[in-house]
Design an enzyme around this catalytic site. Structure first.
Site, PDB file in Angstrom:
ATOM      1  CE  LYS A   1      -2.276  -0.976   3.841  1.00 19.32           C
ATOM      2  NZ  LYS A   1      -1.626  -2.239   4.226  1.00 19.32           N
TER       3      LYS A   1
ATOM      4  NE  ARG B   1      -4.236  -1.573  10.270  1.00 25.02           N
ATOM      5  CZ  ARG B   1      -3.145  -1.027   9.755  1.00 25.02           C
ATOM      6  NH1 ARG B   1      -3.161   0.205   9.327  1.00 25.02           N
ATOM      7  NH2 ARG B   1      -2.042  -1.726   9.659  1.00 25.02           N
TER       8      ARG B   1
ATOM      9  NE  ARG C   1       7.563  -3.195   6.028  1.00 21.92           N
ATOM     10  CZ  ARG C   1       6.275  -2.850   6.105  1.00 21.92           C
ATOM     11  NH1 ARG C   1       5.612  -2.483   5.030  1.00 21.92           N
ATOM     12  NH2 ARG C   1       5.659  -2.900   7.264  1.00 21.92           N
TER      13      ARG C   1
ATOM     14  NE  ARG D   1       6.525  -0.972  10.503  1.00 20.58           N
ATOM     15  CZ  ARG D   1       5.338  -0.860   9.876  1.00 20.58           C
ATOM     16  NH1 ARG D   1       5.276  -0.252   8.699  1.00 20.58           N
ATOM     17  NH2 ARG D   1       4.247  -1.331  10.417  1.00 20.58           N
TER      18      ARG D   1
ATOM     19  NE  ARG E   1       2.063  -5.185  11.367  1.00 16.06           N
ATOM     20  CZ  ARG E   1       3.031  -4.978  10.474  1.00 16.06           C
ATOM     21  NH1 ARG E   1       4.187  -5.626  10.563  1.00 16.06           N
ATOM     22  NH2 ARG E   1       2.841  -4.124   9.501  1.00 16.06           N
TER      23      ARG E   1
END
Ligand code: AMP
Length: 214
Positions: free
Chosen positions: A13, A88, A127, A160, A171
């Site tokens: 996104k 969300r 990531r 992160r 998540r």
């Protein structure tokens, strides 16, 4: 041009939002980015949000709805916006509907980027983000020219806290339970565009452009 980008963590996104900014000159509004900045700055919002974020849970609706209500009133959002990571939950979507109604506008396109779970885990565990400018890289699929250093601004790259595998699984579970129902919710309003996100960044972007009619 009022957009919502829907999709699980790791669907791309944020990456697509950056391309959309360049094409349509409208701001990306990412509740995740706003919350991470608040955590970094140690504001009361950051203190309240940090525990939820570290555990891979959602920050309470009331908090994120307040952030969005304020942000959408800002001048740069007048021409349009790209909501990335909001709404969300169904209550967030309902609150957004009310906020937009009060502003006399409505969502033009809800773009749902869809990718299967194992691919998301592969993407998120690799990531790396730039501490300075927020650019994102992947150790295998999109490595920086120099390990640990941002290509764009030479800032330091980091992982992160919530991109560790256990938190990622949490998540994704939260996404399935609380956010995925929004696909059915927005399919009723008739402006949902479902995009297969298992593809190159450029391909996905062309599909988005095509889906929204250029
Ligand atoms: P993201 O960068 O979008 O993956 O968001 C990172 C974390 O911020 C999430 O795991 C949540 O803890 C929190 N967060 C971001 N956006 C929202 C939202 N709309 N509602 C609740 N929590 C959110």
């Amino acid at each position: 041009m009022d957009f919502i980008l829907l999709g699980p963590p790791g669907a791309g996104k944020g990456t697509q939002a950056k391309l959309m900014i360049d094409k349509w000159s409208i701001p990306q509004i990412s509740t995740g980015d706003i919350l991470r900045a608040a955590v970094r700055e140690g504001t009361s919002l950051g203190v309240e949000a940090k525990g939820f974020m570290d555990r891979g849970e959602l920050v309470p609706d009331r908090v994120v709805i307040g952030i969005i209500a304020e942000r959408l009133k800002e001048k740069d959002a007048r021409k349009g916006f790209i909501l990335d990571g909001f709404p969300r939950t169904i209550p967030q979507a309902e609150a957004l509907g009310t906020i937009l109604q009060d502003l006399g506008r409505n969502i033009d396109h809800v773009i749902s980027i869809e990718v299967d779970e194992e691919e998301l885990v592969r993407r998120l565990t690799g990531r790396r983000m730039c501490k300075n400018c927020g650019e994102s890289f992947h150790v295998v699929f999109n490595p920086p020219a120099r390990e640990g250093v941002c290509d764009r601004c030479k800032g330091e790259l980091y992982q992160r806290d919530d991109d560790k595998e256990e938190t990622i699984r949490q998540r994704l579970a939260v996404y399935g339970q609380q956010t995925e129902p929004l696909i059915a919710y927005y399919s009723r309003t008739g402006n949902l565009r479902r995009i297969d996100g298992f593809s190159s960044i450029e391909d996905i972007f062309s599909r988005i452009v095509e889906a929204v009619g250029g």
